[in-house]
Write a protein that holds these residues in place. Structure first.
Motif, PDB file in Angstrom:
ATOM      1  N   SER A  35       0.813  -1.226   0.000  1.00  0.00           N
ATOM      2  CA  SER A  35       0.000   0.000   0.000  1.00  0.00           C
ATOM      3  C   SER A  35       0.843   1.270   0.000  1.00  0.00           C
ATOM      4  O   SER A  35       0.852   2.023  -0.974  1.00  0.00           O
ATOM      5  CB  SER A  35      -0.982   0.013   1.181  1.00  0.00           C
ATOM      6  OG  SER A  35      -1.809  -1.122   1.155  1.00  0.00           O
ATOM      7  N   ILE A  72      -3.312  -4.306   5.771  1.00  0.00           N
ATOM      8  CA  ILE A  72      -3.038  -3.032   6.439  1.00  0.00           C
ATOM      9  C   ILE A  72      -2.817  -3.256   7.933  1.00  0.00           C
ATOM     10  O   ILE A  72      -1.918  -2.662   8.541  1.00  0.00           O
ATOM     11  CB  ILE A  72      -4.195  -2.053   6.209  1.00  0.00           C
ATOM     12  CG1 ILE A  72      -4.417  -1.824   4.704  1.00  0.00           C
ATOM     13  CG2 ILE A  72      -3.918  -0.726   6.906  1.00  0.00           C
ATOM     14  CD1 ILE A  72      -3.225  -1.259   3.994  1.00  0.00           C
ATOM     15  N   LEU A  73      -3.627  -4.124   8.529  1.00  0.00           N
ATOM     16  CA  LEU A  73      -3.482  -4.415   9.953  1.00  0.00           C
ATOM     17  C   LEU A  73      -2.136  -5.078  10.235  1.00  0.00           C
ATOM     18  O   LEU A  73      -1.448  -4.731  11.220  1.00  0.00           O
ATOM     19  CB  LEU A  73      -4.625  -5.318  10.411  1.00  0.00           C
ATOM     20  CG  LEU A  73      -4.771  -5.551  11.922  1.00  0.00           C
ATOM     21  CD1 LEU A  73      -5.087  -4.241  12.621  1.00  0.00           C
ATOM     22  CD2 LEU A  73      -5.865  -6.574  12.203  1.00  0.00           C
ATOM     23  N   LEU A 106       0.568  -4.793   8.414  1.00  0.00           N
ATOM     24  CA  LEU A 106       1.598  -3.771   8.205  1.00  0.00           C
ATOM     25  C   LEU A 106       1.777  -2.918   9.454  1.00  0.00           C
ATOM     26  O   LEU A 106       2.910  -2.652   9.889  1.00  0.00           O
ATOM     27  CB  LEU A 106       1.220  -2.898   7.007  1.00  0.00           C
ATOM     28  CG  LEU A 106       2.121  -1.694   6.720  1.00  0.00           C
ATOM     29  CD1 LEU A 106       3.528  -2.155   6.365  1.00  0.00           C
ATOM     30  CD2 LEU A 106       1.528  -0.841   5.597  1.00  0.00           C
ATOM     31  N   THR A 107       0.668  -2.509  10.060  1.00  0.00           N
ATOM     32  CA  THR A 107       0.737  -1.690  11.275  1.00  0.00           C
ATOM     33  C   THR A 107       1.341  -2.472  12.439  1.00  0.00           C
ATOM     34  O   THR A 107       2.199  -1.961  13.176  1.00  0.00           O
ATOM     35  CB  THR A 107      -0.667  -1.199  11.653  1.00  0.00           C
ATOM     36  OG1 THR A 107      -1.252  -0.515  10.543  1.00  0.00           O
ATOM     37  CG2 THR A 107      -0.603  -0.249  12.835  1.00  0.00           C
ATOM     38  N   PHE A 108       0.912  -3.719  12.594  1.00  0.00           N
ATOM     39  CA  PHE A 108       1.378  -4.526  13.723  1.00  0.00           C
ATOM     40  C   PHE A 108       2.877  -4.800  13.632  1.00  0.00           C
ATOM     41  O   PHE A 108       3.632  -4.545  14.590  1.00  0.00           O
ATOM     42  CB  PHE A 108       0.607  -5.846  13.763  1.00  0.00           C
ATOM     43  CG  PHE A 108       1.126  -6.831  14.776  1.00  0.00           C
ATOM     44  CD1 PHE A 108       0.826  -6.698  16.114  1.00  0.00           C
ATOM     45  CD2 PHE A 108       1.936  -7.894  14.378  1.00  0.00           C
ATOM     46  CE1 PHE A 108       1.309  -7.598  17.056  1.00  0.00           C
ATOM     47  CE2 PHE A 108       2.424  -8.802  15.305  1.00  0.00           C
ATOM     48  CZ  PHE A 108       2.110  -8.653  16.644  1.00  0.00           C
ATOM     49  N   TRP A 109       3.339  -5.319  12.492  1.00  0.00           N
ATOM     50  CA  TRP A 109       4.740  -5.697  12.377  1.00  0.00           C
ATOM     51  C   TRP A 109       5.658  -4.484  12.348  1.00  0.00           C
ATOM     52  O   TRP A 109       6.812  -4.563  12.798  1.00  0.00           O
ATOM     53  CB  TRP A 109       4.956  -6.558  11.132  1.00  0.00           C
ATOM     54  CG  TRP A 109       4.363  -7.935  11.271  1.00  0.00           C
ATOM     55  CD1 TRP A 109       3.257  -8.424  10.628  1.00  0.00           C
ATOM     56  CD2 TRP A 109       4.825  -8.990  12.122  1.00  0.00           C
ATOM     57  NE1 TRP A 109       3.006  -9.709  11.029  1.00  0.00           N
ATOM     58  CE2 TRP A 109       3.956 -10.090  11.935  1.00  0.00           C
ATOM     59  CE3 TRP A 109       5.889  -9.111  13.005  1.00  0.00           C
ATOM     60  CZ2 TRP A 109       4.116 -11.283  12.615  1.00  0.00           C
ATOM     61  CZ3 TRP A 109       6.055 -10.309  13.691  1.00  0.00           C
ATOM     62  CH2 TRP A 109       5.190 -11.373  13.476  1.00  0.00           C
ATOM     63  N   THR A 110       5.172  -3.352  11.829  1.00  0.00           N
ATOM     64  CA  THR A 110       5.972  -2.123  11.896  1.00  0.00           C
ATOM     65  C   THR A 110       6.124  -1.664  13.333  1.00  0.00           C
ATOM     66  O   THR A 110       7.194  -1.180  13.737  1.00  0.00           O
ATOM     67  CB  THR A 110       5.323  -1.022  11.047  1.00  0.00           C
ATOM     68  OG1 THR A 110       5.139  -1.487   9.699  1.00  0.00           O
ATOM     69  CG2 THR A 110       6.191   0.228  11.025  1.00  0.00           C
ATOM     70  N   THR A 111       5.067  -1.798  14.129  1.00  0.00           N
ATOM     71  CA  THR A 111       5.147  -1.422  15.539  1.00  0.00           C
ATOM     72  C   THR A 111       6.100  -2.330  16.305  1.00  0.00           C
ATOM     73  O   THR A 111       6.845  -1.862  17.180  1.00  0.00           O
ATOM     74  CB  THR A 111       3.743  -1.496  16.186  1.00  0.00           C
ATOM     75  OG1 THR A 111       2.840  -0.657  15.451  1.00  0.00           O
ATOM     76  CG2 THR A 111       3.790  -1.014  17.634  1.00  0.00           C
ATOM     77  N   ALA A 117       7.898  -3.831   8.454  1.00  0.00           N
ATOM     78  CA  ALA A 117       7.016  -3.455   7.348  1.00  0.00           C
ATOM     79  C   ALA A 117       7.313  -4.291   6.109  1.00  0.00           C
ATOM     80  O   ALA A 117       6.401  -4.719   5.393  1.00  0.00           O
ATOM     81  CB  ALA A 117       7.167  -1.963   7.043  1.00  0.00           C
ATOM     82  N   SER A 165       5.935  -7.913   6.738  1.00  0.00           N
ATOM     83  CA  SER A 165       4.564  -8.039   7.245  1.00  0.00           C
ATOM     84  C   SER A 165       3.741  -9.050   6.448  1.00  0.00           C
ATOM     85  O   SER A 165       3.076  -9.909   7.038  1.00  0.00           O
ATOM     86  CB  SER A 165       3.875  -6.671   7.235  1.00  0.00           C
ATOM     87  OG  SER A 165       3.815  -6.136   5.920  1.00  0.00           O
TER      88      SER A 165
END
Length: 366
Positions: A248, A307-308, A310-315, A322, A325
């Motif tokens: 994305s 998207i979820l 991506l957010t989780f693994w980036t955090t 990212a 992910s």
């Protein structure tokens, strides 16, 4: 009539009581796993990268074997050499040119205000004011340090990752036999083998196709950058290749950075518009047509889940998370689909509710 109703009520109450400990235990295990992923990132990230690189090497060596009929050991050596050499070149370019860019980032920040004024006539004063107030407030030196730090970290771990890959390739054939022996039961061993085959096939397809598509995108973008005379063209091409693995938002970032540098470097807005419109259109066409056409529905992941994830693994793992992910979430989806108790979660994670083995069963029945 009253006694059956009491029995039914008792069964419902017992079911509710049983569900509470299950929810509690699952929540505790999930929390501990997240904490373990965060605390063990220094160990787990190189190992995960090595596993994905190993999958790519196996896919490449298998393709070499099928095309040239060379011995397996020679194809494995060729695959290891090509993949690791490519990764070393990528990280060397990032480590060298990104250092120069980080040192000159303050010069670009000072010139950016004047560059924004050049596009005032194209987009209007209101939009120009918005760009000035928001983009100039971004600490570009911090962004450059983050990217440089990630590249440097990967370069520092390159030897460790290469060592992991070497031992994984050495035990490639023996690993399946050890799984059969460790399982004890032939049925359990077959189930483990099926899970590993499903994960390997999905990851090989994803990593192989994304690498091919990202390489095409990076080569075309690099040609545009060199024709325009953009500074650090090699760095932007490598980042274009790498950022295409981030779902994305990766392709958007891959266009924004070189476009902003073109806006600062050149006196006219022509190169800026060429990069935004040309490379942006290229990213859009590849992301919406070529990528889905080559990957097909093999991953079958929900868009919201992407998207979820991506957010989780980036955090949890930062920028490297990212990149990882989608492959990590694919592994989780496949494992859940093979465990009866977790299969409903896998169905919710999928795009259309049909899992891989369901699609194969329906295809076989027809």
């Amino acid at each position: 009539m009253g006694q059956p109703m009491n029995v039914e009520n008792n069964d419902t109450a017992n079911t509710a009581k049983l569900r509470l400990p299950v929810v509690r235990d699952v929540s505790i295990v999930a929390t501990l796993m997240v904490l373990g992923l965060y605390a063990g990132s220094a160990f787990l990230i190189p190992l995960t990268l090595a596993l994905l690189i190993n999958v790519l090497i196996i896919a490449l060596s298998d393709r070499i074997t099928s095309l040239t009929r060379v011995p397996v050991w020679l194809a494995n050596i060729a695959g290891v050499t090509v993949v690791l050499a490519g990764l070393f070149v990528i990280m060397y370019i990032l480590g060298s040119q990104a250092t120069q860019f980080a040192r000159s980032i303050n010069t670009y920040e000072a010139q950016f205000d004047g560059a924004v004024n050049r596009i005032a006539g194209l987009i209007g004063s209101d939009v120009t004011s918005f760009i000035r107030d928001n983009l100039i407030s971004i600490d570009m030196s911090y962004v450059a340090r983050v990217l440089l730090g990630s590249a440097t970290s990967l370069l520092n771990h390159f030897f460790l990752i290469s060592l992991y890959v070497a031992f994984l390739m050495a035990e490639r054939l023996a690993f399946r036999k050890k799984i059969q022996l460790a399982a004890g039961d032939p049925k359990t061993g077959a189930e483990f083998a099926a899970i590993l085959d499903a994960i390997t096939n999905s990851l090989q397809r994803y990593v192989g196709v994304k690498t091919f598509i990202s390489l095409i995108t990076a080569c075309i973008s690099y040609s545009v950058f060199k024709v325009l005379g953009l500074e650090y063209a090699e760095t932007w091409a490598v980042l274009t290749f790498a950022l295409n693995f981030i779902p994305s938002i990766g392709s958007i970032i891959a266009v924004i950075f070189p476009a902003m540098i073109a806006l600062v470097q050149f006196e006219s807005v022509g190169p800026f518009l060429i990069i935004v419109l040309g490379c942006g259109t290229l990213q859009f066409m590849i992301g919406n047509f070529l990528d889905p056409a080559m990957l097909g529905r093999s991953l079958n992941m929900s868009t919201f889940l992407v998207i979820l994830a991506l957010t989780f693994w980036t955090t949890i793992w930062g920028l490297i998370g990212a990149f990882l992910s989608v492959p990590l979430t694919v592994c989780i989806l496949i494992v859940f689909s093979h465990i009866p108790a977790l299969r409903p979660i896998a169905i919710l994670m999928s795009l259309d509710g049909r899992l891989t083995e369901d699609q194969r069963a329906s295809a076989g029945s027809t």
